[in-house]
Design an enzyme around this catalytic site. Structure first.
Site, mmCIF file in Angstrom:
data_model
loop_
_atom_site.group_PDB
_atom_site.id
_atom_site.type_symbol
_atom_site.label_atom_id
_atom_site.label_comp_id
_atom_site.label_asym_id
_atom_site.label_seq_id
_atom_site.Cartn_x
_atom_site.Cartn_y
_atom_site.Cartn_z
ATOM 1 N N HIS A 1 0.889 -1.170 0.000
ATOM 2 C CA HIS A 1 0.000 0.000 0.000
ATOM 3 C C HIS A 1 0.924 1.215 0.000
ATOM 4 O O HIS A 1 2.016 1.168 0.591
ATOM 5 C CB HIS A 1 -0.820 0.125 1.280
ATOM 6 C CG HIS A 1 -1.737 -1.012 1.605
ATOM 7 N ND1 HIS A 1 -1.314 -2.151 2.225
ATOM 8 C CD2 HIS A 1 -3.081 -1.145 1.434
ATOM 9 C CE1 HIS A 1 -2.354 -2.954 2.426
ATOM 10 N NE2 HIS A 1 -3.436 -2.369 1.953
ATOM 11 N N ASP B 1 2.515 1.970 3.311
ATOM 12 C CA ASP B 1 3.517 1.027 3.839
ATOM 13 C C ASP B 1 4.919 1.451 3.438
ATOM 14 O O ASP B 1 5.876 1.150 4.143
ATOM 15 C CB ASP B 1 3.317 -0.393 3.277
ATOM 16 C CG ASP B 1 1.915 -0.905 3.428
ATOM 17 O OD1 ASP B 1 1.275 -0.569 4.432
ATOM 18 O OD2 ASP B 1 1.455 -1.663 2.534
ATOM 19 N N GLU C 1 -11.185 -6.801 -3.894
ATOM 20 C CA GLU C 1 -10.972 -7.846 -2.885
ATOM 21 C C GLU C 1 -12.158 -7.931 -1.937
ATOM 22 O O GLU C 1 -12.379 -7.038 -1.122
ATOM 23 C CB GLU C 1 -9.682 -7.524 -2.113
ATOM 24 C CG GLU C 1 -9.328 -8.577 -1.079
ATOM 25 C CD GLU C 1 -7.993 -8.296 -0.397
ATOM 26 O OE1 GLU C 1 -7.047 -7.827 -1.060
ATOM 27 O OE2 GLU C 1 -7.905 -8.559 0.814
ATOM 28 N N GLU D 1 -9.278 -13.724 -0.579
ATOM 29 C CA GLU D 1 -8.452 -13.979 0.605
ATOM 30 C C GLU D 1 -9.071 -15.077 1.457
ATOM 31 O O GLU D 1 -10.273 -15.054 1.743
ATOM 32 C CB GLU D 1 -8.305 -12.677 1.403
ATOM 33 C CG GLU D 1 -7.486 -12.847 2.664
ATOM 34 C CD GLU D 1 -7.011 -11.511 3.234
ATOM 35 O OE1 GLU D 1 -6.699 -10.591 2.441
ATOM 36 O OE2 GLU D 1 -6.953 -11.396 4.459
ATOM 37 N N HIS E 1 -10.984 -13.909 4.547
ATOM 38 C CA HIS E 1 -12.201 -13.171 4.225
ATOM 39 C C HIS E 1 -13.325 -14.125 3.825
ATOM 40 O O HIS E 1 -14.494 -13.889 4.135
ATOM 41 C CB HIS E 1 -11.946 -12.174 3.089
ATOM 42 C CG HIS E 1 -10.919 -11.133 3.419
ATOM 43 N ND1 HIS E 1 -10.577 -10.128 2.548
ATOM 44 C CD2 HIS E 1 -10.159 -10.929 4.522
ATOM 45 C CE1 HIS E 1 -9.648 -9.356 3.106
ATOM 46 N NE2 HIS E 1 -9.376 -9.831 4.293
ATOM 47 N N ASP F 1 -4.999 -13.802 -1.755
ATOM 48 C CA ASP F 1 -4.303 -13.413 -0.536
ATOM 49 C C ASP F 1 -4.358 -14.631 0.366
ATOM 50 O O ASP F 1 -5.430 -15.020 0.842
ATOM 51 C CB ASP F 1 -4.997 -12.213 0.133
ATOM 52 C CG ASP F 1 -4.501 -10.883 -0.428
ATOM 53 O OD1 ASP F 1 -3.679 -10.909 -1.364
ATOM 54 O OD2 ASP F 1 -4.941 -9.831 0.072
ATOM 55 N N ASP G 1 -10.431 -11.360 11.675
ATOM 56 C CA ASP G 1 -9.450 -11.502 10.603
ATOM 57 C C ASP G 1 -8.037 -11.515 11.196
ATOM 58 O O ASP G 1 -7.351 -10.504 11.197
ATOM 59 C CB ASP G 1 -9.634 -10.297 9.651
ATOM 60 C CG ASP G 1 -8.970 -10.508 8.314
ATOM 61 O OD1 ASP G 1 -8.676 -11.659 7.963
ATOM 62 O OD2 ASP G 1 -8.755 -9.505 7.606
ATOM 63 N N ASP H 1 -0.869 -12.361 2.643
ATOM 64 C CA ASP H 1 -1.491 -11.283 3.421
ATOM 65 C C ASP H 1 -1.590 -11.818 4.848
ATOM 66 O O ASP H 1 -2.669 -12.118 5.358
ATOM 67 C CB ASP H 1 -2.867 -10.936 2.836
ATOM 68 C CG ASP H 1 -3.361 -9.583 3.326
ATOM 69 O OD1 ASP H 1 -2.764 -9.056 4.280
ATOM 70 O OD2 ASP H 1 -4.335 -9.064 2.761
HETATM 71 C C1 XLS Z 1 -7.514 -6.447 4.781
HETATM 72 C C2 XLS Z 1 -7.138 -6.701 3.396
HETATM 73 C C3 XLS Z 1 -5.982 -5.852 2.881
HETATM 74 C C4 XLS Z 1 -5.932 -5.912 1.385
HETATM 75 C C5 XLS Z 1 -5.153 -4.808 0.751
HETATM 76 O O1 XLS Z 1 -8.238 -7.207 5.404
HETATM 77 O O2 XLS Z 1 -6.865 -8.054 3.239
HETATM 78 O O3 XLS Z 1 -4.778 -6.283 3.452
HETATM 79 O O4 XLS Z 1 -5.425 -7.124 0.945
HETATM 80 O O5 XLS Z 1 -5.659 -3.569 1.062
HETATM 81 NI NI NI Z 2 -5.973 -8.958 1.629
HETATM 82 NI NI NI Z 3 -7.461 -9.470 5.317
#
Ligand code: XLS
Ligand code: NI
Ligand code: NI
Length: 435
Positions: free
Chosen positions: A101, A104, A232, A268, A271, A296, A307, A339
């Site tokens: 990001h 970061d 995402e 992900e 998620h 991810d 999470d 991730d």
């Molecule tokens: C947060 C998300 C984030 C995305 C990128 O839960 O997974 O890390 O992958 O913004």
């Molecule tokens: Ni993510």
């Molecule tokens: Ni996440």
């Protein structure tokens, strides 16, 4: 000159399943050919800058525990040091990609012009390191959820000034991703949702989000960015309800706003679980629509229900994920981004390296198991057998028929279907032979 942060840790080598060396790969062997392709090219691993280098080890009950030499991350000197350390770790792990990001990699200066200048500076710096090391950018993204300006959303904010700030921010991040040869650009809408419907005009917010994403796609084409735009899904956290709830919701959204041929999904593991699905469910939903982009990879704590972004360590789960990824033809521009973050007591450099080794090994094991299931073909055979009734012309013609004619036929032929077993346990036992 190496910084000394990873002192005593050598480049990680593949030593095979019998190795007891905690800093060696036992399954990830980049050059090993699986289904006609190198393992490295199947998995396309990426390290996430935010969890590995930016996160300071805090939780809701306590502050930072890591105390890295580049913390606090408030100036360009420390941003460069963080990049140096990151590339030292990339050298140690040998994974082909990384992701970031904007916040970061650069310090947060509280205004757009300074943030833009430092983003340009640091991405020039990172670009030079990429040329030397050969490590590439899987995707870049904008953090539009941490700073207080985003608290009511980015593109879905009731304040048009925030929408504008978000547009400028995403433009700067796509530019930076393009400059670094990134293969994808991700949008995860952590604050694109609501806390209470009482203060939320959902239809307006969704329309703004749809228009915003269209602007992103228009801009991508304008500058000739060849990477894939990915959204995402995540159902909640930080928002109570997030608009990009799960793969199916995102697909409906993309179709509504005419983006189904332009945008794909970054799925992900954690998620999926938060949304009440398995990871392979989300992958299969995206694949069925030709919208599988990237993953991810992580896992959530099975009991806590939030999470936790831990490194993956469950081979059977990961094997099924790669099974459906391979069935969909594998990754094109996407890959496997960790991730995932180490726990806040894991304060040593060795913990950070070992976490990635373990994650890469579990994915390699999962990939090999998935490939073996594909080669054996048992699941495919079971599927075609289960649906074989549809192979006859008479069955196919049902789909071109209508309720009147079908009902007449059921009466005429005295149809009375005979149930047959779904064989779930037999199939689960089959999978267990491979994992
Ligand atoms: C947060 C998300 C984030 C995305 C990128 O839960 O997974 O890390 O992958 O913004
Ligand atoms: Ni993510
Ligand atoms: Ni996440």
């Amino acid at each position: 000159m190496p910084s000394g942060f990873f002192e005593g840790i050598e480049k990680i080598r593949f030593e095979g399943v019998d190795s007891t060396n905690p800093l060696a790969f036992r399954h990830y062997n980049p050059d090993e050919v699986v289904l006609g392709k190198r393992m490295e090219d199947h998995l396309r691993f990426a390290v996430a800058w935010w969890h590995s280098f930016a996160w300071e080890g805090g939780d809701p009950f306590g502050g930072p525990t890591f105390e890295r030499p580049w913390h606090p991350q408030d100036d360009m000197g420390r941003a460069r040091m963080k990049a140096d350390i990151a590339f030292e770790m990339f050298e140690i792990l040998g994974q082909p990609y990384f992701c970031w990001h904007d916040v970061d990699i650069r310090p947060e200066q509280g205004n757009f012009a300074d943030n833009l200048r430092t983003l340009e500076e640091i991405t020039d710096y990172i670009g030079k390191k990429m040329t030397v090391s050969g490590t590439r950018l899987l995707w870049g993204t904008a953090n539009m959820f941490s700073h207080r300006r985003w608290m009511a959303g980015a593109s879905t904010n009731p304040d048009p000034d925030v929408f504008a700030y978000a547009a400028a921010t995403v433009k700067s991040c796509i530019d930076a991703t393009h400059k670094l040869g990134g293969e994808n650009y991700v949008l995860w809408g952590g604050r694109e949702g609501y806390e209470t419907l009482l203060n939320t005009d959902m239809k307006t917010e969704l329309d703004h989000m749809g228009r915003f994403l269209n602007m992103v796609v228009e801009y991508k084409h304008k500058i000739g960015f060849k990477g894939t735009i990915l959204v995402e899904p995540k159902p909640q956290e930080p928002s109570k309800h997030q608009y990009d709830y799960d793969a199916a919701t995102c697909i409906g959204f993309l179709r509504k706003y005419g983006l189904e041929n332009e945008v794909r999904l970054n799925l992900e593991q954690g998620h999926a679980i938060l949304a009440g699905h398995s990871f392979e469910h989300e992958i299969a939903v995206a694949a069925a629509e030709g919208m599988l982009g990237s993953v991810d990879m992580n896992r959530n704590d099975y009991q806590s229900g939030w999470d936790t972004d831990q490194f993956p360590n469950n081979t059977p789960e990961v094997a099924l994920a790669y099974y459906y990824i391979l069935k969909a033809g594998g990754f094109t521009t996407g890959g496997t981004n960790f991730d995932a973050k180490i726990r806040r007591q894991s304060i040593d450099a060795a913990d950070l390296v070992a976490a990635h080794i373990g994650g890469m090994d579990v994915c390699a094991r999962g990939l090999k198991a998935a490939a073996a299931m594909i080669e054996d073909g048992g699941l495919e055979r079971a599927l075609s057998e289960r649906y074989s009734g549809w192979d006859t012309p008479q069955a196919k013609s049902l789909l071109d028929s209508n309720l009147d004619d079908i009902s007449a036929r059921v009466l005429r032929e005295g149809l009375n279907p005979v149930p047959c077993s779904g064989r779930q346990e037999i199939l689960e036992n089959y999978v267990n032979r491979f994992v």
